[in-house]
Enzyme design. Structure first.
Site, PDB file in Angstrom:
ATOM      1  CG  ASN A  54      -0.399  -0.140   2.492  1.00  0.00           C
ATOM      2  OD1 ASN A  54       0.772  -0.503   2.605  1.00  0.00           O
ATOM      3  ND2 ASN A  54      -1.153   0.143   3.530  1.00  0.00           N
ATOM      4  CD  GLU A  83       5.125  -0.437  13.077  1.00  0.00           C
ATOM      5  OE1 GLU A  83       3.914  -0.185  13.275  1.00  0.00           O
ATOM      6  OE2 GLU A  83       6.023  -0.082  13.849  1.00  0.00           O
ATOM      7  CB  CYS A  85      -1.965   0.205   8.473  1.00  0.00           C
ATOM      8  SG  CYS A  85      -0.762   1.509   8.290  1.00  0.00           S
ATOM      9  CD  GLU A 120       8.551   0.449  10.350  1.00  0.00           C
ATOM     10  OE1 GLU A 120       7.672   0.894   9.600  1.00  0.00           O
ATOM     11  OE2 GLU A 120       9.291  -0.492  10.039  1.00  0.00           O
TER      12      GLU A 120
HETATM   13  P1  NAD Z   1       0.591  -9.408   3.925  1.00  0.00           P
HETATM   14  O1  NAD Z   1       0.807  -9.730   5.361  1.00  0.00           O
HETATM   15  O2  NAD Z   1      -0.200 -10.329   3.113  1.00  0.00           O
HETATM   16  O3  NAD Z   1       1.995  -9.272   3.181  1.00  0.00           O
HETATM   17  C1  NAD Z   1       2.998  -8.412   3.629  1.00  0.00           C
HETATM   18  C2  NAD Z   1       4.343  -8.905   3.125  1.00  0.00           C
HETATM   19  O4  NAD Z   1       4.638 -10.161   3.745  1.00  0.00           O
HETATM   20  C3  NAD Z   1       4.408  -9.152   1.613  1.00  0.00           C
HETATM   21  O5  NAD Z   1       5.676  -8.772   1.149  1.00  0.00           O
HETATM   22  C4  NAD Z   1       4.225 -10.665   1.519  1.00  0.00           C
HETATM   23  O6  NAD Z   1       4.792 -11.245   0.373  1.00  0.00           O
HETATM   24  C5  NAD Z   1       4.948 -11.141   2.759  1.00  0.00           C
HETATM   25  N1  NAD Z   1       4.501 -12.443   3.268  1.00  0.00           N
HETATM   26  C6  NAD Z   1       3.300 -13.047   3.068  1.00  0.00           C
HETATM   27  N2  NAD Z   1       3.277 -14.231   3.721  1.00  0.00           N
HETATM   28  C7  NAD Z   1       4.479 -14.374   4.346  1.00  0.00           C
HETATM   29  C8  NAD Z   1       5.041 -15.352   5.196  1.00  0.00           C
HETATM   30  N3  NAD Z   1       4.378 -16.464   5.537  1.00  0.00           N
HETATM   31  N4  NAD Z   1       6.288 -15.153   5.684  1.00  0.00           N
HETATM   32  C9  NAD Z   1       6.976 -14.031   5.374  1.00  0.00           C
HETATM   33  N5  NAD Z   1       6.497 -13.061   4.560  1.00  0.00           N
HETATM   34  C10 NAD Z   1       5.256 -13.215   4.063  1.00  0.00           C
HETATM   35  O7  NAD Z   1       0.003  -7.918   3.907  1.00  0.00           O
HETATM   36  P2  NAD Z   1      -0.431  -7.053   2.639  1.00  0.00           P
HETATM   37  O8  NAD Z   1      -1.731  -7.582   2.153  1.00  0.00           O
HETATM   38  O9  NAD Z   1       0.698  -6.912   1.703  1.00  0.00           O
HETATM   39  O10 NAD Z   1      -0.656  -5.616   3.325  1.00  0.00           O
HETATM   40  C11 NAD Z   1      -1.812  -5.262   3.974  1.00  0.00           C
HETATM   41  C12 NAD Z   1      -1.653  -5.349   5.485  1.00  0.00           C
HETATM   42  O11 NAD Z   1      -0.547  -4.561   5.891  1.00  0.00           O
HETATM   43  C13 NAD Z   1      -2.836  -4.758   6.224  1.00  0.00           C
HETATM   44  O12 NAD Z   1      -3.179  -5.600   7.294  1.00  0.00           O
HETATM   45  C14 NAD Z   1      -2.330  -3.426   6.738  1.00  0.00           C
HETATM   46  O13 NAD Z   1      -2.992  -2.937   7.868  1.00  0.00           O
HETATM   47  C15 NAD Z   1      -0.900  -3.727   6.996  1.00  0.00           C
HETATM   48  N6  NAD Z   1      -0.088  -2.505   7.015  1.00  0.00           N
HETATM   49  C16 NAD Z   1       0.387  -2.061   8.223  1.00  0.00           C
HETATM   50  C17 NAD Z   1       1.123  -0.888   8.298  1.00  0.00           C
HETATM   51  C18 NAD Z   1       1.659  -0.397   9.611  1.00  0.00           C
HETATM   52  O14 NAD Z   1       2.642   0.328   9.602  1.00  0.00           O
HETATM   53  N7  NAD Z   1       1.073  -0.746  10.738  1.00  0.00           N
HETATM   54  C19 NAD Z   1       1.390  -0.169   7.132  1.00  0.00           C
HETATM   55  C20 NAD Z   1       0.875  -0.640   5.925  1.00  0.00           C
HETATM   56  C21 NAD Z   1       0.154  -1.824   5.874  1.00  0.00           C
END
Ligand code: NAD
Length: 496
Positions: free
Chosen positions: A154, A251, A285, A465
């Protein structure tokens, strides 16, 4: 069909394909027929190669004086600034959010680079007293080693910058895996770091999906994992890191709320809620997914919000006047729609939206209508779970205390906001809301890089962060004692 451009991993200063030779496509969410490029599908062998390169580079990089390390970051940030428009356009193509917002994403990257570059001449420790004569005491920051960085789609450049820049200024080397939906922005960022002259192996880019991420998390010689993404995956990361005692910062998601008190400037509160709910198509998020409105103004505010939701211009984010782009991919769009169906079944009232957006320019993309529910309550999943799409619940409350209780009734704790002209309500909200961020008379979205960023409860694991706190993630403290008495002095014993 024209051949799609093939992109590569960046390991030890060389652009190379994945060992498997396999690739995956990068698709424009506003037009699924447009394949922007093909990316290497990396496995544990590629990750291992990247770790070796990062370990090799670490030996010298940790000894480069921090102000010198910072110069590379500053140089890269200046290059990004020069190319802001080109990078923003590219980001809109692969991620979908409107150009105004992708410019913001790039600006946040530049801001982070400038901020962290200054840190090269700070990285403050402490000098303090010693309980013994002729003895000097201080604490200094030390690098950790090879860091594994895993990011979501995102904020395709801003989130990587929150991790890569502080990791580097602290003297670490990096293995970075960006989200598979937005690999090109990450690719550009690494190209720019290379152009800035960063020594080979200091940053290594490995493309891929969950299994690539898992290989990073599980690699025994990666000393730290910095992860941003869903709670579901964050828990898996934490589980493994806990088992092997690997440092990890997480995060994760949010279920953020805005409170609107009866004395608030309603137009301001409306604009804040609309921006919070539909900015980045609700895929932040910090997105506003619950709006708590005091009962005396509820009906009026509801009308205004629904009306404004109807007017949102949906379309390709590259086009002038578009306010909301598509959802990142079809899986995610279906997930959002599933939540809408669940909300209806649970008894919430759908006021507007709740459908795939249709139309000549919309049918090729993953568009979704701005969606508003009322009559939701804390027993419902749409009230409690992160939807990550353009869906908001408007909920009425009686007294300020009720609003605080309802805001806090979630497992998350990232962002929050209150609209009121009464300083007493504002100060009590700051004190009582369980969240990492509280805005007064501003929406739940809009973090600035020099302040701590993160949340409480299931949103994170205690790290922040942004700001100085990012440096805490990427460095270890060492306490140093220098005895110039010429004799053995025993702490706690030779104190008389
Ligand atoms: P996701 O957890 O599906 O993926 C995030 C990353 O993790 C990707 O690069 C993905 O390839 C990798 N990944 C997936 N499965 C994995 C595993 N088993 N082991 C290691 N890596 C793995 O999340 P998304 O759909 O890409 O992003 C959306 C989520 O991110 C939402 O829940 C959002 O709230 C959160 N987010 C949080 C923040 C914050 O700072 N708190 C900021 C932005 C997004």
């Amino acid at each position: 069909m024209a051949q799609s451009k093939k992109y590569l991993n960046y390991i030890g200063g060389r652009w190379i394909p994945a060992k498997s030779g396999k690739t995956f496509p990068n698709i424009n969410p506003a037009n699924k027929e447009e394949v922007i490029g093909l990316l290497p599908e990396s496995g544990s062998g590629d990750v291992d190669l990247a770790v070796k390169a990062a370990e090799k580079a670490y030996g010298e990089w940790r000894l480069v004086p921090p102000p010198k390390r910072a110069e590379y970051i500053l140089k890269a940030s200046l290059l990004i600034q020069k190319r802001k428009e080109e990078l923003a356009r590219l980001m809109t193509r692969e991620m979908g959010k409107v150009l105004r917002e992708t410019r913001g994403d790039i600006q946040e990257t530049i801001d982070m680079g400038f901020y962290v570059a200054g840190e090269g001449r700070r990285l403050f420790g402490q000098t303090t007293t010693s309980e013994l004569k002729d003895k000097f005491a201080m604490s200094v920051r030390m690098p950790i080693g090879v860091c594994g960085l895993i990011t979501p789609w995102n904020f395709p450049m801003a989130i990587p910058s929150w991790k890569i820049f502080p990791a580097l200024v602290c003297g670490n080397t990096v293995v970075f895996k960006p989200a598979e939906d937005t690999p090109l922005s990450a690719h550009k960022m690494i190209e720019i770091l290379e152009e800035a002259g960063l020594p080979k192996g200091v940053v290594n880019l490995v493309h891929g999906g969950p299994s690539t991420g898992e290989a990073i998390v599980r690699h025994p010689r990666i000393r730290l994992i910095s992860f941003t993404g869903s709670c579901e995956v964050g828990k898996l990361v934490a589980e493994h890191c806990g088992k092997v005692l690997k440092r990890c910062s997480l995060e994760m998601g949010g279920k953020n709320a805005q409170i609107v008190m009866e004395d608030a400037d309603l137009n301001l509160a409306l604009e804040g809620a609309v921006w919070g709910a539909y900015g980045t198509t609700g895929q932040r998020c910090t997105a506003t997914s619950r709006v708590f409105v005091q009962e005396g103004i509820f009906e009026k505010f509801k009308k205004m919000f629904v009306e404004r939701s109807r007017e949102i211009k949906i379309g390709d984010g590259l086009k002038e006047g578009i306010e909301m782009g598509p959802i990142i991919n079809e899986v995610q769009r279906k997930r959002v729609h599933e939540y809408v169906e669940i909300g209806k079944k649970e008894g919430a009232k759908l006021e507007i939206g709740g459908k795939f957006a249709k139309g000549k320019d919309l049918d090729k993309g993953f568009f979704y209508e701005p969606t508003v529910f009322t009559e939701a309550n804390n027993k419902m999943r749409i009230y409690r779970e992160e939807i990550f799409g353009p869906v908001a619940c408007l909920i009425s409350f009686k007294r300020f205390e009720d609003a605080i209780r309802m805001v806090n009734d979630t497992t998350y704790g990232l962002s929050s906001s209150i609209y009121s002209k009464d300083v007493n309500f504002a100060m009590r909200a700051i004190r009582d809301i369980e969240a990492g961020i509280t805005y007064v008379n501003g929406p739940t979205i809009g973090a600035e890089v020099h302040l701590p960023f993160g949340g409480v409860k299931n949103t994170g694991n205690g790290h922040r962060e942004g700001g100085e706190t990012a440096i805490d993630i990427f460095s270890e403290w060492k306490s140093v004692f220098i005895d110039y008495s010429g004799k053995l002095q025993k702490a706690q014993i030779d104190v008389d």
